[in-house]
Scaffold this motif. Structure first.
Motif, PDB file in Angstrom:
ATOM      1  N   GLY A 139       0.834  -1.198   0.000  1.00 60.53           N
ATOM      2  CA  GLY A 139       0.000   0.000   0.000  1.00 60.53           C
ATOM      3  C   GLY A 139       0.865   1.242   0.000  1.00 60.53           C
ATOM      4  O   GLY A 139       2.004   1.240  -0.465  1.00 60.53           O
ATOM      5  N   THR A 140       0.326   2.334   0.543  1.00 60.01           N
ATOM      6  CA  THR A 140       1.064   3.590   0.616  1.00 60.01           C
ATOM      7  C   THR A 140       1.085   4.077   2.064  1.00 60.01           C
ATOM      8  O   THR A 140       0.447   3.491   2.928  1.00 60.01           O
ATOM      9  CB  THR A 140       0.388   4.681  -0.257  1.00 60.01           C
ATOM     10  N   VAL A 141       1.778   5.156   2.308  1.00 61.12           N
ATOM     11  CA  VAL A 141       1.824   5.707   3.665  1.00 61.12           C
ATOM     12  C   VAL A 141       0.422   6.125   4.110  1.00 61.12           C
ATOM     13  O   VAL A 141       0.010   5.874   5.238  1.00 61.12           O
ATOM     14  CB  VAL A 141       2.790   6.915   3.726  1.00 61.12           C
ATOM     15  N   ASP A 142      -0.328   6.750   3.204  1.00 63.55           N
ATOM     16  CA  ASP A 142      -1.673   7.211   3.541  1.00 63.55           C
ATOM     17  C   ASP A 142      -2.707   6.091   3.551  1.00 63.55           C
ATOM     18  O   ASP A 142      -3.709   6.170   4.251  1.00 63.55           O
ATOM     19  CB  ASP A 142      -2.129   8.292   2.560  1.00 63.55           C
ATOM     20  N   ARG A 143      -2.492   5.072   2.733  1.00 61.82           N
ATOM     21  CA  ARG A 143      -3.456   3.959   2.620  1.00 61.82           C
ATOM     22  C   ARG A 143      -2.704   2.641   2.730  1.00 61.82           C
ATOM     23  O   ARG A 143      -2.348   2.027   1.733  1.00 61.82           O
ATOM     24  CB  ARG A 143      -4.203   4.024   1.295  1.00 61.82           C
ATOM     25  N   GLN A 144      -2.467   2.223   3.952  1.00 58.90           N
ATOM     26  CA  GLN A 144      -1.749   0.980   4.176  1.00 58.90           C
ATOM     27  C   GLN A 144      -2.614  -0.219   3.792  1.00 58.90           C
ATOM     28  O   GLN A 144      -3.836  -0.165   3.853  1.00 58.90           O
ATOM     29  CB  GLN A 144      -1.350   0.854   5.636  1.00 58.90           C
ATOM     30  N   ARG A 160     -21.162  -3.868  12.814  1.00 60.83           N
ATOM     31  CA  ARG A 160     -19.794  -3.383  13.039  1.00 60.83           C
ATOM     32  C   ARG A 160     -18.974  -3.326  11.754  1.00 60.83           C
ATOM     33  O   ARG A 160     -17.859  -2.837  11.747  1.00 60.83           O
ATOM     34  CB  ARG A 160     -19.083  -4.275  14.050  1.00 60.83           C
ATOM     35  N   ILE A 161     -19.524  -3.862  10.674  1.00 60.11           N
ATOM     36  CA  ILE A 161     -18.827  -3.837   9.380  1.00 60.11           C
ATOM     37  C   ILE A 161     -19.140  -2.492   8.729  1.00 60.11           C
ATOM     38  O   ILE A 161     -20.000  -2.381   7.874  1.00 60.11           O
ATOM     39  CB  ILE A 161     -19.279  -5.014   8.487  1.00 60.11           C
ATOM     40  N   SER A 162     -18.457  -1.464   9.162  1.00 60.81           N
ATOM     41  CA  SER A 162     -18.723  -0.125   8.637  1.00 60.81           C
ATOM     42  C   SER A 162     -17.507   0.763   8.837  1.00 60.81           C
ATOM     43  O   SER A 162     -16.612   0.453   9.609  1.00 60.81           O
ATOM     44  CB  SER A 162     -19.940   0.493   9.329  1.00 60.81           C
ATOM     45  N   GLY A 163     -17.485   1.880   8.112  1.00 64.19           N
ATOM     46  CA  GLY A 163     -16.451   2.886   8.322  1.00 64.19           C
ATOM     47  C   GLY A 163     -15.214   2.759   7.454  1.00 64.19           C
ATOM     48  O   GLY A 163     -14.268   3.500   7.644  1.00 64.19           O
ATOM     49  N   TYR A 164     -15.195   1.852   6.515  1.00 63.75           N
ATOM     50  CA  TYR A 164     -14.031   1.706   5.643  1.00 63.75           C
ATOM     51  C   TYR A 164     -14.480   1.170   4.294  1.00 63.75           C
ATOM     52  O   TYR A 164     -15.612   0.750   4.125  1.00 63.75           O
ATOM     53  CB  TYR A 164     -12.976   0.776   6.259  1.00 63.75           C
ATOM     54  N   GLU A 165     -13.564   1.189   3.317  1.00 66.41           N
ATOM     55  CA  GLU A 165     -13.847   0.562   2.029  1.00 66.41           C
ATOM     56  C   GLU A 165     -12.799  -0.507   1.793  1.00 66.41           C
ATOM     57  O   GLU A 165     -11.709  -0.469   2.361  1.00 66.41           O
ATOM     58  CB  GLU A 165     -13.858   1.577   0.898  1.00 66.41           C
ATOM     59  N   CYS A 166     -13.143  -1.484   0.975  1.00 70.89           N
ATOM     60  CA  CYS A 166     -12.208  -2.574   0.722  1.00 70.89           C
ATOM     61  C   CYS A 166     -12.217  -2.939  -0.756  1.00 70.89           C
ATOM     62  O   CYS A 166     -13.143  -2.606  -1.488  1.00 70.89           O
ATOM     63  CB  CYS A 166     -12.551  -3.782   1.584  1.00 70.89           C
ATOM     64  N   ILE A 212     -21.058  -5.919   3.699  1.00 68.66           N
ATOM     65  CA  ILE A 212     -19.768  -6.141   3.036  1.00 68.66           C
ATOM     66  C   ILE A 212     -19.788  -5.565   1.620  1.00 68.66           C
ATOM     67  O   ILE A 212     -18.860  -4.888   1.196  1.00 68.66           O
ATOM     68  CB  ILE A 212     -19.420  -7.644   2.998  1.00 68.66           C
ATOM     69  N   ARG A 213     -20.881  -5.826   0.884  1.00 71.50           N
ATOM     70  CA  ARG A 213     -20.986  -5.292  -0.485  1.00 71.50           C
ATOM     71  C   ARG A 213     -20.948  -3.768  -0.491  1.00 71.50           C
ATOM     72  O   ARG A 213     -20.432  -3.153  -1.422  1.00 71.50           O
ATOM     73  CB  ARG A 213     -22.257  -5.779  -1.146  1.00 71.50           C
ATOM     74  N   ALA A 214     -21.506  -3.152   0.522  1.00 71.18           N
ATOM     75  CA  ALA A 214     -21.515  -1.693   0.607  1.00 71.18           C
ATOM     76  C   ALA A 214     -20.112  -1.137   0.831  1.00 71.18           C
ATOM     77  O   ALA A 214     -19.852   0.027   0.532  1.00 71.18           O
ATOM     78  CB  ALA A 214     -22.450  -1.232   1.726  1.00 71.18           C
ATOM     79  N   ARG A 215     -19.200  -1.941   1.348  1.00 70.09           N
ATOM     80  CA  ARG A 215     -17.837  -1.495   1.609  1.00 70.09           C
ATOM     81  C   ARG A 215     -16.921  -1.640   0.396  1.00 70.09           C
ATOM     82  O   ARG A 215     -15.830  -1.103   0.368  1.00 70.09           O
ATOM     83  CB  ARG A 215     -17.206  -2.273   2.768  1.00 70.09           C
ATOM     84  N   LEU A 216     -17.346  -2.427  -0.601  1.00 72.05           N
ATOM     85  CA  LEU A 216     -16.495  -2.650  -1.768  1.00 72.05           C
ATOM     86  C   LEU A 216     -16.389  -1.392  -2.621  1.00 72.05           C
ATOM     87  O   LEU A 216     -17.388  -0.797  -2.979  1.00 72.05           O
ATOM     88  CB  LEU A 216     -17.060  -3.786  -2.633  1.00 72.05           C
ATOM     89  N   ARG A 217     -15.181  -1.010  -2.950  1.00 67.37           N
ATOM     90  CA  ARG A 217     -14.998   0.125  -3.838  1.00 67.37           C
ATOM     91  C   ARG A 217     -15.089  -0.357  -5.267  1.00 67.37           C
ATOM     92  O   ARG A 217     -14.890  -1.527  -5.566  1.00 67.37           O
ATOM     93  CB  ARG A 217     -13.666   0.813  -3.565  1.00 67.37           C
ATOM     94  N   ASN A 218     -15.363   0.541  -6.166  1.00 64.92           N
ATOM     95  CA  ASN A 218     -15.444   0.208  -7.591  1.00 64.92           C
ATOM     96  C   ASN A 218     -14.051  -0.120  -8.094  1.00 64.92           C
ATOM     97  O   ASN A 218     -13.100   0.597  -7.833  1.00 64.92           O
ATOM     98  CB  ASN A 218     -16.016   1.371  -8.396  1.00 64.92           C
ATOM     99  N   GLN A 219     -13.956  -1.174  -8.825  1.00 62.73           N
ATOM    100  CA  GLN A 219     -12.646  -1.612  -9.359  1.00 62.73           C
ATOM    101  C   GLN A 219     -12.377  -0.978 -10.698  1.00 62.73           C
ATOM    102  O   GLN A 219     -13.152  -0.826 -11.521  1.00 62.73           O
ATOM    103  CB  GLN A 219     -12.615  -3.125  -9.468  1.00 62.73           C
TER     104      GLN A 219
END
Length: 78
Positions: free
Chosen positions: A21-26, A39-45, A71-78
């Motif tokens: 990853g990067t310094v900002d996005r490990q 509890r599956i909230s607050g990030y994207e994967c 989980i599907r809501a956390r997936l970012r567009n590829q």
């Protein structure tokens, strides 16, 4: 390329790979339970993997308790 050991962050329920990853996005693996889907909230994967999905409880009418929806809501567009 030599990769250093992963770092466990118990407060975040995550395993971090400092060299990826990067310094900002490990690069991080989030560890969450389908029993507490809210509890599956607050990030994207970029990907997810669910163990023994056939044993996941039915959410009823509450979308916050639906692990697959969360989980599907956390997936970012590829």
């Amino acid at each position: 390329m030599q990769i250093t050991a992963a770092v466990v962050r118990k407060a975040q329920n995550a395993i971090v790979f400092p060299d990826l990853g990067t310094v900002d996005r490990q690069s991080m693996i989030h560890l969450n339970s389908a029993e507490k889907a809210e509890r599956i909230s607050g990030y994207e994967c970029g990907a997810f993997w669910g163990d023994e999905a056939a044993r996941w409880k039915e959410p009823g009418l509450d979308p916050k308790r639906d692990p697959l929806l969360q989980i599907r809501a956390r997936l970012r567009n590829q």
